[in-house]
Design a protein around this motif. Structure first.
Motif, PDB file in Angstrom:
ATOM      1  N   GLN A 146      -6.185 -32.209 -85.717  1.00  0.00           N
ATOM      2  CA  GLN A 146      -5.644 -32.163 -84.354  1.00  0.00           C
ATOM      3  C   GLN A 146      -5.654 -33.551 -83.733  1.00  0.00           C
ATOM      4  O   GLN A 146      -4.737 -33.925 -83.029  1.00  0.00           O
ATOM      5  N   GLY A 147      -6.694 -34.327 -84.011  1.00  0.00           N
ATOM      6  CA  GLY A 147      -6.772 -35.698 -83.504  1.00  0.00           C
ATOM      7  C   GLY A 147      -5.671 -36.556 -84.061  1.00  0.00           C
ATOM      8  O   GLY A 147      -5.108 -37.422 -83.368  1.00  0.00           O
ATOM      9  N   VAL A 148      -5.324 -36.373 -85.292  1.00  0.00           N
ATOM     10  CA  VAL A 148      -4.259 -37.151 -85.927  1.00  0.00           C
ATOM     11  C   VAL A 148      -2.902 -36.748 -85.347  1.00  0.00           C
ATOM     12  O   VAL A 148      -2.056 -37.595 -85.088  1.00  0.00           O
ATOM     13  N   LEU A 149      -2.686 -35.483 -85.094  1.00  0.00           N
ATOM     14  CA  LEU A 149      -1.417 -35.007 -84.556  1.00  0.00           C
ATOM     15  C   LEU A 149      -1.220 -35.442 -83.110  1.00  0.00           C
ATOM     16  O   LEU A 149      -0.100 -35.653 -82.666  1.00  0.00           O
ATOM     17  N   ARG A 150      -2.299 -35.572 -82.343  1.00  0.00           N
ATOM     18  CA  ARG A 150      -2.189 -35.926 -80.940  1.00  0.00           C
ATOM     19  C   ARG A 150      -2.510 -37.406 -80.689  1.00  0.00           C
ATOM     20  O   ARG A 150      -2.975 -37.772 -79.622  1.00  0.00           O
ATOM     21  N   SER A 151      -2.276 -38.233 -81.624  1.00  0.00           N
ATOM     22  CA  SER A 151      -2.577 -39.650 -81.449  1.00  0.00           C
ATOM     23  C   SER A 151      -1.731 -40.229 -80.324  1.00  0.00           C
ATOM     24  O   SER A 151      -0.578 -39.868 -80.144  1.00  0.00           O
ATOM     25  N   LEU A 210     -22.498 -21.025 -99.589  1.00  0.00           N
ATOM     26  CA  LEU A 210     -21.257 -21.741 -99.898  1.00  0.00           C
ATOM     27  C   LEU A 210     -20.122 -21.321 -98.965  1.00  0.00           C
ATOM     28  O   LEU A 210     -19.305 -22.154 -98.563  1.00  0.00           O
ATOM     29  N   GLU A 211     -20.081 -20.039 -98.604  1.00  0.00           N
ATOM     30  CA  GLU A 211     -19.053 -19.586 -97.667  1.00  0.00           C
ATOM     31  C   GLU A 211     -19.257 -20.220 -96.298  1.00  0.00           C
ATOM     32  O   GLU A 211     -18.286 -20.604 -95.632  1.00  0.00           O
ATOM     33  N   GLN A 212     -20.512 -20.351 -95.870  1.00  0.00           N
ATOM     34  CA  GLN A 212     -20.796 -21.000 -94.589  1.00  0.00           C
ATOM     35  C   GLN A 212     -20.400 -22.474 -94.632  1.00  0.00           C
ATOM     36  O   GLN A 212     -19.793 -22.992 -93.691  1.00  0.00           O
ATOM     37  N   GLU A 213     -20.731 -23.159 -95.718  1.00  0.00           N
ATOM     38  CA  GLU A 213     -20.366 -24.566 -95.858  1.00  0.00           C
ATOM     39  C   GLU A 213     -18.850 -24.734 -95.860  1.00  0.00           C
ATOM     40  O   GLU A 213     -18.312 -25.665 -95.252  1.00  0.00           O
ATOM     41  N   ASN A 214     -18.170 -23.839 -96.549  1.00  0.00           N
ATOM     42  CA  ASN A 214     -16.712 -23.891 -96.609  1.00  0.00           C
ATOM     43  C   ASN A 214     -16.109 -23.699 -95.215  1.00  0.00           C
ATOM     44  O   ASN A 214     -15.146 -24.386 -94.837  1.00  0.00           O
ATOM     45  N   GLU A 215     -16.678 -22.785 -94.433  1.00  0.00           N
ATOM     46  CA  GLU A 215     -16.187 -22.548 -93.078  1.00  0.00           C
ATOM     47  C   GLU A 215     -16.383 -23.782 -92.202  1.00  0.00           C
ATOM     48  O   GLU A 215     -15.493 -24.150 -91.430  1.00  0.00           O
ATOM     49  N   VAL A 216     -17.522 -24.444 -92.334  1.00  0.00           N
ATOM     50  CA  VAL A 216     -17.775 -25.663 -91.558  1.00  0.00           C
ATOM     51  C   VAL A 216     -16.760 -26.737 -91.933  1.00  0.00           C
ATOM     52  O   VAL A 216     -16.176 -27.392 -91.061  1.00  0.00           O
ATOM     53  N   LEU A 217     -16.523 -26.914 -93.215  1.00  0.00           N
ATOM     54  CA  LEU A 217     -15.548 -27.918 -93.661  1.00  0.00           C
ATOM     55  C   LEU A 217     -14.134 -27.577 -93.202  1.00  0.00           C
ATOM     56  O   LEU A 217     -13.363 -28.462 -92.804  1.00  0.00           O
ATOM     57  N   ARG A 218     -13.784 -26.303 -93.230  1.00  0.00           N
ATOM     58  CA  ARG A 218     -12.453 -25.890 -92.780  1.00  0.00           C
ATOM     59  C   ARG A 218     -12.271 -26.198 -91.298  1.00  0.00           C
ATOM     60  O   ARG A 218     -11.243 -26.739 -90.885  1.00  0.00           O
ATOM     61  N   ARG A 219     -13.301 -25.880 -90.504  1.00  0.00           N
ATOM     62  CA  ARG A 219     -13.211 -26.155 -89.065  1.00  0.00           C
ATOM     63  C   ARG A 219     -13.187 -27.654 -88.782  1.00  0.00           C
ATOM     64  O   ARG A 219     -12.463 -28.111 -87.888  1.00  0.00           O
ATOM     65  N   ALA A 220     -13.948 -28.426 -89.531  1.00  0.00           N
ATOM     66  CA  ALA A 220     -13.952 -29.881 -89.344  1.00  0.00           C
ATOM     67  C   ALA A 220     -12.588 -30.461 -89.682  1.00  0.00           C
ATOM     68  O   ALA A 220     -12.070 -31.329 -88.968  1.00  0.00           O
TER      69      ALA A 220
END
Length: 96
Positions: free
Chosen positions: A89-94, A73-83
Motif C-alpha cells: 500500500q505504501g508503494v502504491l500511494r507514493s 507456521l500458519e500464524q507466521e504466514n498470516e503475519v507475512l501476508r499482512r506485512a
C-alpha cells in the motif's frame, strides 16, 4: 483430576489381565481399581504392542507436535501476508 498410577503398576495389571486366568472384574477388584480402567490399559497396551489397530503413544505425540508446528507456521504466514499487504500500500500511494 486424580493422580495417574505408576507405569510399573499399570504394566503389572496388564500382564496379569492378559493371562486370562481371571476376568477383568476380578483383576480390577484385586488391585483396587475399576474394571474399565483395566480394559483401557489392556486395549492401550495391545495398540502399543502392535496387536491391535490404532495409533501408538509415539504417533499421537508426533501428531500433536506436528499440529503445533502447522499452527505456528500458519500464524507466521498470516503475519507475512499482512506485512506484504501493508508495505505494498505504501508503494502504491507514493507521493507524486
Amino acid at each position: 483430576m486424580p493422580k495417574p498410577y505408576p507405569k510399573e503398576f499399570r504394566e503389572d495389571v496388564v500382564a496379569i489381565a492378559r493371562r486370562r486366568e481371571q476376568s477383568f472384574a476380578q483383576v480390577a477388584k484385586s488391585f483396587g481399581i475399576s474394571e474399565s480402567c483395566v480394559q483401557n490399559w489392556v486395549r492401550r497396551a495391545d495398540i502399543e504392542d502392535g496387536a491391535a489397530p490404532g495409533q501408538t503413544r509415539a504417533e499421537l505425540d508426533e501428531m500433536r507436535e506436528l499440529k503445533k508446528r502447522v499452527r505456528l507456521l500458519e500464524q507466521e504466514n498470516e503475519v507475512l501476508r499482512r506485512a506484504a499487504a501493508y508495505l505494498s500500500q505504501g508503494v502504491l500511494r507514493s507521493p507524486k
